[in-house]
Design a protein around this motif. Sequence first.
Motif, PDB file in Angstrom:
ATOM      1  N   PHE A  33      68.565  29.045  39.684  1.00 32.20           N
ATOM      2  CA  PHE A  33      68.765  27.905  40.569  1.00 32.20           C
ATOM      3  C   PHE A  33      68.449  28.265  42.017  1.00 32.20           C
ATOM      4  O   PHE A  33      68.937  29.272  42.539  1.00 32.20           O
ATOM      5  N   PHE A  56      72.981  17.306  37.310  1.00 30.24           N
ATOM      6  CA  PHE A  56      73.239  18.453  36.427  1.00 30.24           C
ATOM      7  C   PHE A  56      72.464  18.333  35.120  1.00 30.24           C
ATOM      8  O   PHE A  56      71.869  19.309  34.630  1.00 30.24           O
ATOM      9  N   THR A  57      72.476  17.126  34.539  1.00 29.14           N
ATOM     10  CA  THR A  57      71.787  16.926  33.261  1.00 29.14           C
ATOM     11  C   THR A  57      70.285  17.101  33.399  1.00 29.14           C
ATOM     12  O   THR A  57      69.632  17.725  32.555  1.00 29.14           O
ATOM     13  N   PHE A  73      68.639  18.900  35.675  1.00 27.28           N
ATOM     14  CA  PHE A  73      68.358  20.324  35.900  1.00 27.28           C
ATOM     15  C   PHE A  73      68.459  21.111  34.596  1.00 27.28           C
ATOM     16  O   PHE A  73      67.586  21.926  34.274  1.00 27.28           O
ATOM     17  N   TRP A  74      69.514  20.840  33.832  1.00 33.81           N
ATOM     18  CA  TRP A  74      69.712  21.568  32.574  1.00 33.81           C
ATOM     19  C   TRP A  74      68.617  21.243  31.570  1.00 33.81           C
ATOM     20  O   TRP A  74      68.068  22.151  30.933  1.00 33.81           O
ATOM     21  N   TYR A  75      68.266  19.966  31.433  1.00 29.15           N
ATOM     22  CA  TYR A  75      67.285  19.574  30.418  1.00 29.15           C
ATOM     23  C   TYR A  75      65.908  20.147  30.727  1.00 29.15           C
ATOM     24  O   TYR A  75      65.235  20.696  29.851  1.00 29.15           O
ATOM     25  N   GLY A 135      65.229  22.737  32.520  1.00 32.73           N
ATOM     26  CA  GLY A 135      65.255  24.194  32.409  1.00 32.73           C
ATOM     27  C   GLY A 135      65.319  24.671  30.972  1.00 32.73           C
ATOM     28  O   GLY A 135      64.560  25.569  30.566  1.00 32.73           O
ATOM     29  N   GLN A 136      66.204  24.097  30.174  1.00 33.19           N
ATOM     30  CA  GLN A 136      66.401  24.530  28.795  1.00 33.19           C
ATOM     31  C   GLN A 136      65.186  24.236  27.916  1.00 33.19           C
ATOM     32  O   GLN A 136      64.827  25.043  27.049  1.00 33.19           O
ATOM     33  N   TRP A 147      63.163  25.172  36.110  1.00 37.07           N
ATOM     34  CA  TRP A 147      64.483  25.161  36.728  1.00 37.07           C
ATOM     35  C   TRP A 147      64.340  24.705  38.179  1.00 37.07           C
ATOM     36  O   TRP A 147      64.107  25.512  39.079  1.00 37.07           O
TER      37      TRP A 147
END
Length: 670
Positions: A77, A190-191, A193-195, A197-198, A203
């Motif tokens: 991040f 948050f969602t 960024f997470w989606y 990145g994952q 990211w």
Amino acid sequence: MFEYVWLIPLFPLIGVVINGLFGKKIKNETVIGGIGALMVFGSFLVSCGILMELLSKPAEERFFEKVLFTWIKSGNFTADIGFLIDPLSTLMIMVVTGVGFLIHVYSIGYMHGEEGFYRYFTYLNLFMFSMLLLVLGNNLLLMFVGWEGVGLCSYLLIGYYFHKKSAGDAGKKAFVMNRVGDFGFLVGTFTLFWYFGQNHNVWTINFRVLGDNAHLLPLGGVVTVITLCFFLGATGKSAQLPLYTWLPDAMEGPTPVSALIHAATMVTAGVYMIGRMNFLFIRSHETMMVIAIVGAATAIFAATIGTAQNDIKRVLAYSTVSQLGFMFLGMGVGAFTAGIFHLMTHAFFKACLFLGSGSVIHAMHHALHHIHSHDDAQDMRNMGGLKKVMPITFLTFLVSTIAIAGIPGFSGFFSKDEILWQAFANPHHGELNMILWGIGAIAAGFTAFYMFRLVFMTFFGECRIKEGAKSHLHESPFVITFPLMVLGVLAVVGGYVGIPKLIGDVLGGIPNYLEHYLEPVFKSSNEFVALQIQHGGAHHHSLVLEWGLMGGSVVIALIGISIAFVLYVVSPSIPAKFTAAFPALHRAVYNKWYVDELYDFLFVNPCKALGNALWKGFDVLVVDGIVNGVATVVKGFGNALRNIQTGYVHNYALGMTLGTVVIVAFYLFR
């Protein structure tokens, strides 16, 4: 000039430091107000320079990022303190600093004599800093800092008259309701960024990087969840159903604050955020439909309430909620340019309307003060005939009212009509399009009615103020009327930068300059829509139909104006008869359809009851019980032990003797 973009938010921040730390010692209102206004004017000048440089570049090169330093770095991040210059952010800083400067100048005259003058300008500059941070931030987290900053400043400015309970309650209401929306903004961030990145190893929360990789996101699904979360944030900040009730109560703050919050800054943040992330929203048909429906519903719902209000500022407050509904309707049908266009024109005419209402209130308050009357200076039923004594205020107010009513030739007509046409002709919502257009057109008719009702009750007919006060009514000073004149001109000419193609062709091929200007920002969304149309079949509409819909919306607006003229100029006795004939309906509309009471019943009172139960059941019984129990035990020991310290020598001698006997007995008999 691009390299100096950091000066735009810096100038208002300097004003915050100077007035915040030294304003109480400076005391001179001209100096304090001058510092606040000049700092915003400095930001405006830099914004003008950036706009000129941006226009000198080819469309594909109108993007620039200025990263000052890395703010946060943790694992994958990274968040920078950086600013994004593109056509959208540049348009926003021009509107925010331009209108904001005029409101600062106006405030110097309007707030004259206020005890907290320096505090007011400190808050106002802090508000400007936060809003500029919001629109210039190159990533979601920096935008959120500005997002929260304007929320804090709205709390401070709405509750500026903190000695009034109603003002304090209004500030708290705005703060709490915006926290509901802000929760959605954070979950969406948050969602997202997470989606990314994952699933794609991207990211980032940087807008440019997100836009370049938006094609990696599938249609619907997680994108719908993410965009609905962001839209929840927008409903709180931009006062849409169901999180709109804080905005009318914001009228408790000074009138220039209402102009700043309701015209060009805070309430437009949600519209701007959707425009900034159009590449995400366009990928979720479900979210777009929700935005369009909520926008249309808000436009008509708030418009109905505006028809029965008597407080001049509250009429304008519900007008703002309704006009924001139009902006979201435009966003929800994919007409991002039209939504931003209406944001811009609305900033001009609504700022002029609020400042005009402040000029009227200023005059009414002055007149009533002379005769020591406690009549409400904001109640339109106490006004009337003011056009004779306040010609500048009347003319600028009338021009802005014509603009918001959507009369051809004025700024509001071009932006409102573009939204209505796109609501009807967009390829996204099928059979719902006709309903969206119909609701929007009816809401426009209501707007024309209640705005001209306001004009006729305030400026026409006989003056209804108490007799002794009439001679004290006069036009406001130049420091107040000057911003009105500038904004009045913009309310007329501001729409000509976005003349629709249909009208432009008739006028000799005048292009839609605003559409071409914003095209680089919305290019990916436009290409996505074009691809969807290609796969699903193009939607064709005739020119006759477009002209017909445009004419129909104008006729509806004229009908609204005509009804207001008949009811409040020709036969002013009719409204009272209508109210007597339909008391329940009038009572419901006047009381804002009892939404506040419903929220009190469903949320506020249960929360209070739960808080009282937890306080009495846990805090009082458990926490206070333990604390007070320990205190009682210690106090008991203290009371017992203090009897030993009597101060009498013979008592101490007796104690020593008894002690000696006990010790000797212990050793003799153990």
